[in-house]
Write a protein that holds these residues in place. Structure first.
Motif, PDB file in Angstrom:
ATOM      1  N   VAL A  31       1.009  -1.654   0.277  1.00 30.08           N
ATOM      2  CA  VAL A  31      -0.280  -0.282  -0.035  1.00 30.08           C
ATOM      3  C   VAL A  31       0.714   1.291  -0.051  1.00 30.08           C
ATOM      4  N   ILE A  32       1.958   1.457   0.238  1.00 31.49           N
ATOM      5  CA  ILE A  32       2.641   2.287   0.671  1.00 31.49           C
ATOM      6  C   ILE A  32       3.607   3.092  -0.750  1.00 31.49           C
ATOM      7  N   ALA A  33       4.235   1.437  -1.795  1.00 27.67           N
ATOM      8  CA  ALA A  33       4.089   1.594  -2.619  1.00 27.67           C
ATOM      9  C   ALA A  33       3.784   2.221  -3.602  1.00 27.67           C
ATOM     10  N   VAL A  34       1.855   1.890  -3.202  1.00 27.07           N
ATOM     11  CA  VAL A  34       0.661   1.658  -4.741  1.00 27.07           C
ATOM     12  C   VAL A  34       0.716   3.533  -4.455  1.00 27.07           C
ATOM     13  N   LYS A  35       0.356   4.015  -2.665  1.00 28.63           N
ATOM     14  CA  LYS A  35       0.242   5.239  -2.987  1.00 28.63           C
ATOM     15  C   LYS A  35       0.785   6.140  -3.041  1.00 28.63           C
ATOM     16  N   GLY A  36       2.453   5.674  -2.675  1.00 25.12           N
ATOM     17  CA  GLY A  36       3.884   6.625  -2.941  1.00 25.12           C
ATOM     18  C   GLY A  36       4.244   7.168  -3.669  1.00 25.12           C
ATOM     19  N   LEU A  37       3.975   6.467  -4.797  1.00 20.27           N
ATOM     20  CA  LEU A  37       4.500   6.536  -6.813  1.00 20.27           C
ATOM     21  C   LEU A  37       4.173   7.784  -6.914  1.00 20.27           C
ATOM     22  N   GLY A  38       2.788   8.026  -6.212  1.00 22.27           N
ATOM     23  CA  GLY A  38       1.987   9.267  -6.911  1.00 22.27           C
ATOM     24  C   GLY A  38       2.263  10.642  -6.454  1.00 22.27           C
ATOM     25  N   SER A  39       3.186  10.447  -5.282  1.00 22.73           N
ATOM     26  CA  SER A  39       3.043  12.102  -4.974  1.00 22.73           C
ATOM     27  C   SER A  39       4.870  12.278  -3.960  1.00 22.73           C
ATOM     28  N   ASP A  96       1.074  13.400   0.855  1.00 18.80           N
ATOM     29  CA  ASP A  96       3.182  13.938   1.200  1.00 18.80           C
ATOM     30  C   ASP A  96       3.496  12.628   2.366  1.00 18.80           C
ATOM     31  N   ALA A  97       2.394  12.277   3.211  1.00 20.20           N
ATOM     32  CA  ALA A  97       3.431  11.291   3.865  1.00 20.20           C
ATOM     33  C   ALA A  97       3.705  10.016   3.457  1.00 20.20           C
ATOM     34  N   HIS A  98       2.551   9.821   2.830  1.00 21.53           N
ATOM     35  CA  HIS A  98       3.909   8.247   1.939  1.00 21.53           C
ATOM     36  C   HIS A  98       4.535   8.534   1.347  1.00 21.53           C
ATOM     37  N   GLY A  99       4.267   9.247   0.023  1.00 22.75           N
ATOM     38  CA  GLY A  99       5.860   9.720  -1.161  1.00 22.75           C
ATOM     39  C   GLY A  99       6.676   9.634   0.015  1.00 22.75           C
ATOM     40  N   ALA A 100       6.510  10.431   1.153  1.00 21.92           N
ATOM     41  CA  ALA A 100       7.655  10.713   1.861  1.00 21.92           C
ATOM     42  C   ALA A 100       8.239   9.286   2.668  1.00 21.92           C
ATOM     43  N   ALA A 101       7.364   8.175   2.985  1.00 23.52           N
ATOM     44  CA  ALA A 101       7.437   6.969   3.602  1.00 23.52           C
ATOM     45  C   ALA A 101       7.921   6.087   2.359  1.00 23.52           C
ATOM     46  N   LEU A 102       7.476   6.266   1.104  1.00 25.73           N
ATOM     47  CA  LEU A 102       8.228   5.692  -0.181  1.00 25.73           C
ATOM     48  C   LEU A 102       9.813   6.262   0.243  1.00 25.73           C
ATOM     49  N   LEU A 103      10.055   7.149   0.056  1.00 28.64           N
ATOM     50  CA  LEU A 103      11.700   7.780  -0.150  1.00 28.64           C
ATOM     51  C   LEU A 103      12.458   7.477   1.371  1.00 28.64           C
TER      52      LEU A 103
END
Length: 515
Positions: A299-307, A486-493
């Motif tokens: 879920v982190i990967a899917v939601k984070g890719l967009g942001s 933004d939190a999901h993007g930061a998590a993926l990073l």
């Protein structure tokens, strides 16, 4: 002879300096905390409730982790299948996974707007909430179920294959094997695994910070943070820090005391194909635990890719600081571990025990003590990153030492006399004999230290201001501001950088390391 004495002197001095530093970080900061603390009457009813909740949640987390790990380890022990090695490797991933990333992933699955709540909504049921005591326990099980599985699996694999061959020839069923072979092993292995996980759960700050809070779900470390950060009540923070250290010390002593060998005897190290038990049940257990571990990260990967590419500039600045802190912490960890391991090898194995002192000391306890020691003479905010590097290195040192010390003992056993006969001492011995044969454990230890430091949300939460925040702290602030995209993007990073640093160091330790 002079070169030999010079070599021994250099090892002794450097190792002694490391010992002094570790004793200062543990007992020195504890002494500063104790000097600042008032009597136990200074703890309120709410503070004692935090102590009780810390013990209760750690007990429940360890108990559930061990209970759930037993069927998983049993299935892995008695089934051979394609992808088994990948699954065993996956079980080690949560250890280097940034805690705040996993918490966000669990929120995305089990939170009020998560996948589970959405599925319940379609069925006309109320959504679930992950916040509170049950959320803290769930997160701890997520992190420690793989660790418990790995520890118990080692016990299962230590049972000689000849025992299972004999059991098969005697017509033993699954219940007979459990009674005569597996149950004695579990009695020896499970108590130690339970206490290790209990100790880990007592010092888990980020989980309680993100999912706990409130009078009924506050741990000691969260209470220290609140007393320190919001009330600036150093006396109460010091009292709580003493309680935390005492609890961790008791847990550490008990964990060493209950680690009893199973006594299964020796074998021929053969692998035996086992046919006891239900194959369907084993694969169902493995499928469920795999989904439990992979779904939050997916879920982190899917939601984070967009942001991830549209994050605020401050988030990328925090990422840069985190990388610098992680690199410095990894190098400092190796710089501290190697002299200590050399001194322990040449003088006494008891010295190695000093390297494990930080296990009984919480990062927040050390951070509180360091703040008490320096805040009258220097601005702690200015020292936030250096102190974070130092504490992260101290907390990573036991794991690096566990990887390096046995490898160093093997090098000295195999090449020590030859090196002495050739007159190899000092840097020549280090460069030609020791370092080439320690590249693998050095790379692994540095990678582990970098990954753990990259995801740390402990000391930095005490000291940092917005201009010196690391990526985990910046991500937590995005979560509390409900900027979840933004939190999901930061998590993926953060997840990507942590895994990348671990891979680079670990891979670097394997290059040309076939000697």
């Amino acid at each position: 002879m002079a070169q030999r004495l010079q070599s021994i002197s250099a090892v002794t001095v450097s190792g002694a300096l490391v010992i002094v530093l570790l004793l200062t970080l543990t007992f020195g900061t504890l002494g500063a905390v104790a000097f600042r603390a008032d009597s136990l009457s200074g703890l309120s009813t709410r503070d004692w409730a935090a102590v009780r909740f810390t013990v209760v949640q750690a007990f429940l987390s360890a108990l559930l982790s061990v209970i759930l790990a037993i069927p998983v380890a049993r299935a892995l022990a008695r089934r051979q299948f394609w992808g088994r090695s990948v699954l065993v490797t996956l079980l080690g991933a949560p250890f280097i996974l940034p805690v705040i990333v996993a918490v966000l992933g669990l929120l995305s699955v089990f939170g009020r707007n998560g996948l589970l709540s959405q599925a319940l909504g379609f069925a006309g049921l109320e959504p679930v909430s992950i916040y509170g005591a049950h959320g803290v326990v769930l997160a701890h099980v997520f992190f420690n179920l793989p660790l418990a599985t790995r520890l118990i699996l080692q016990g299962w694999l230590a049972i000689p294959a000849e025992r299972f061959r004999l059991a098969a020839s005697l017509g033993f069923g699954a219940r007979d094997i459990l009674r005569h072979l597996e149950w004695p092993m579990l009695l020896a292995v499970v108590p130690g695994a339970f206490m290790v996980i209990f100790l880990i759960c007592t010092t888990s700050f980020a989980v309680a910070l993100a999912l706990g809070g409130g009078p009924k779900a506050t741990t000691i470390e969260l209470a220290i943070y609140q007393a320190f950060r919001f009330d600036f009540n150093l006396s109460k923070a010091a009292l709580l820090a003493l309680a935390q250290f005492g609890l961790c010390a008791i847990a550490a002593v008990i964990s060493l005391w209950v680690s009893i060998p199973a006594g299964q005897g020796a074998g021929l190290d053969r692998v035996v194909a086992r046919r006891d038990g239900s194959r369907i049940l084993d694969f169902t257990v493995l499928l469920l635990v795999t989904l439990f571990l992979i779904t939050p990260l997916g879920v982190i990967a899917v939601k984070g890719l967009g942001s991830v590419l549209s994050l605020p500039a401050s988030t990328y600045g925090a990422a840069g600081r985190s990388v610098c802190v992680a690199l410095a912490s990894a190098l400092l960890t190796i710089a501290l571990t190697l002299p200590l391991a050399l001194l322990a090898q040449r003088v006494s194995k008891l010295i190695e025990g000093v390297g494990y002192l930080s296990i009984a000391a919480s990062p927040l306890v050390i951070g509180t003590g360091l703040f008490i020691l320096v805040y009258r003479w220097a601005d702690p905010v200015v020292l936030a990153l250096p102190i974070t590097i130092l504490v992260n290195a101290a907390m990573s040192l036991p794991f690096a030492l566990r990887a390096i010390a046995p490898a160093l003992a093997e090098v000295e056993r195999d090449y020590g006399r030859l090196s002495d006969s050739l007159g190899l001492t000092g840097m020549a011995r280090m460069r030609l004999v020791i370092l080439p044969r320690l590249r693998r454990p050095l790379g692994f230890g540095a990678g582990l230290a970098a990954a753990l430091s990259m995801g740390d949300l402990g000391v930095i939460a005490l000291f940092a201001d917005p201009d010196s925040a690391t990526l985990p702290l910046a991500m937590y602030r995005l979560m509390t501001a409900y900027r979840m995209d933004d939190a999901h993007g930061a998590a993926l990073l953060l997840l990507s950088l942590s895994l990348l640093l671990f891979w680079v160091f670990d891979r670097g330790g394997r290059v040309n390391a076939d000697i």
